[in-house]
Design a protein around this motif. Structure first.
Motif, PDB file in Angstrom:
ATOM      1  N   THR A  79       0.832  -1.199   0.000  1.00 24.73           N
ATOM      2  CA  THR A  79       0.000   0.000   0.000  1.00 24.73           C
ATOM      3  C   THR A  79       0.868   1.251   0.000  1.00 24.73           C
ATOM      4  O   THR A  79       1.994   1.243   0.532  1.00 24.73           O
ATOM      5  N   PRO A  80       0.375   2.365  -0.563  1.00 23.38           N
ATOM      6  CA  PRO A  80       1.142   3.620  -0.531  1.00 23.38           C
ATOM      7  C   PRO A  80       1.423   4.090   0.896  1.00 23.38           C
ATOM      8  O   PRO A  80       2.507   4.591   1.190  1.00 23.38           O
ATOM      9  N   GLY A  81       0.446   3.920   1.803  1.00 20.01           N
ATOM     10  CA  GLY A  81       0.655   4.322   3.194  1.00 20.01           C
ATOM     11  C   GLY A  81       1.765   3.524   3.856  1.00 20.01           C
ATOM     12  O   GLY A  81       2.572   4.068   4.603  1.00 20.01           O
ATOM     13  N   GLY A  82       1.817   2.227   3.568  1.00 23.98           N
ATOM     14  CA  GLY A  82       2.867   1.390   4.130  1.00 23.98           C
ATOM     15  C   GLY A  82       4.243   1.789   3.620  1.00 23.98           C
ATOM     16  O   GLY A  82       5.217   1.821   4.392  1.00 23.98           O
ATOM     17  N   ARG A  83       4.331   2.099   2.339  1.00 20.94           N
ATOM     18  CA  ARG A  83       5.611   2.541   1.785  1.00 20.94           C
ATOM     19  C   ARG A  83       6.028   3.878   2.380  1.00 20.94           C
ATOM     20  O   ARG A  83       7.223   4.126   2.609  1.00 20.94           O
ATOM     21  N   LEU A  84       5.059   4.735   2.647  1.00 24.18           N
ATOM     22  CA  LEU A  84       5.378   6.022   3.247  1.00 24.18           C
ATOM     23  C   LEU A  84       5.878   5.841   4.673  1.00 24.18           C
ATOM     24  O   LEU A  84       6.861   6.486   5.081  1.00 24.18           O
TER      25      LEU A  84
END
Length: 237
Positions: free
Chosen positions: A63-68
């Motif tokens: 997920t984008p949030g996890g990568r962030l």
């Protein structure tokens, strides 16, 4: 409904990183016992832990949030390490504003993703079939009532996540997978009594605990994967 959600599998790269970290720590203590290395100097590079944990998160998220979140942890570790090496001036006073900026960025990413899910969902609430919850230096509680739950991702960094799925349903002979990641935090998952829980997580100075009762059959499976680093994951009815 066919479960076409593909959660991130336990990444071999993240396992290799963790294995190398454990081996490295063992070598440091061995060299200290042999009077070859002064461990006081070695421990001055403890911010490398943030880099390792952030890299593990980056390797184990979809997920984008996890990568962030992974990027934030790596960034904090790099800045603190450079400060220890006297290359830059950086202190913990600057970490908290950066953490707040990162938290705001996570909220924006989730808001944008939520709008896309809402735009593509139908009346049966597909947006709730896949979860994506993040708690950073705080608490997060959510109730999910999807009748075709497929899985998702939960992240807790110096905070806690509580997910109540007792009103959820998994299609018979189907399997839902939740990828978890907690660092200095905790995750609690409540599931229906007719679900079979399978824990496939990796605890590192933390723990995974299954407090559910055995269901009458194994037609509905909830698989919990991921990492608990100096934190805990608990699943119960």
């Amino acid at each position: 409904m066919k479960n076409d959600y593909q959660p991130p599998r336990t990444n071999m790269t993240s396992q290799v990183i963790l294995g190398l970290l454990v081996i490295g720590m063992g070598l440091l203590f061995l060299l200290d016992n042999l009077d070859i290395l002064d461990m006081h100097r070695a421990f001055s590079f403890w911010p490398m832990v943030f880099i390792v944990v952030g890299t593990v998160k980056l390797c184990d998220t979809a997920t984008p949030g996890g990568r962030l979140v992974g990027g934030i942890l790596v960034g904090i570790g790099v800045l603190l390490t450079l400060d220890r090496m006297d290359i830059i001036e950086f202190s913990w006073r600057a970490v908290w504003p950066l953490a707040l900026i990162g938290l705001g960025a996570v909220m924006l990413v989730k808001a944008a993703r939520g709008r896309r899910l809402l735009a593509g969902s139908s009346k049966d609430g597909i947006a709730d079939d896949v979860i994506d919850s993040t708690a950073i230096m705080g608490g997060f509680e959510r109730r999910v009532t999807s009748q075709a739950f497929r899985g998702g991702e939960i992240t807790a960094v110096m905070g806690g996540c509580s997910l109540d799925m007792r009103g959820c349903a998994i299609q018979p002979l189907d399997e839902a997978v939740i990828n978890v990641f907690t660092f200095w935090g905790g995750i609690t998952i409540k599931c229906p009594p007719d679900w079979t829980v399978v824990l496939q997580g990796t605890p590192i100075m933390g723990g995974f605990e299954d407090k559910t009762m055995a269901p009458p059959d194994g037609s509905k499976r909830l698989v919990i994967r991921g990492y608990a680093i100096m934190g805990g994951v608990e699943v119960r009815n």
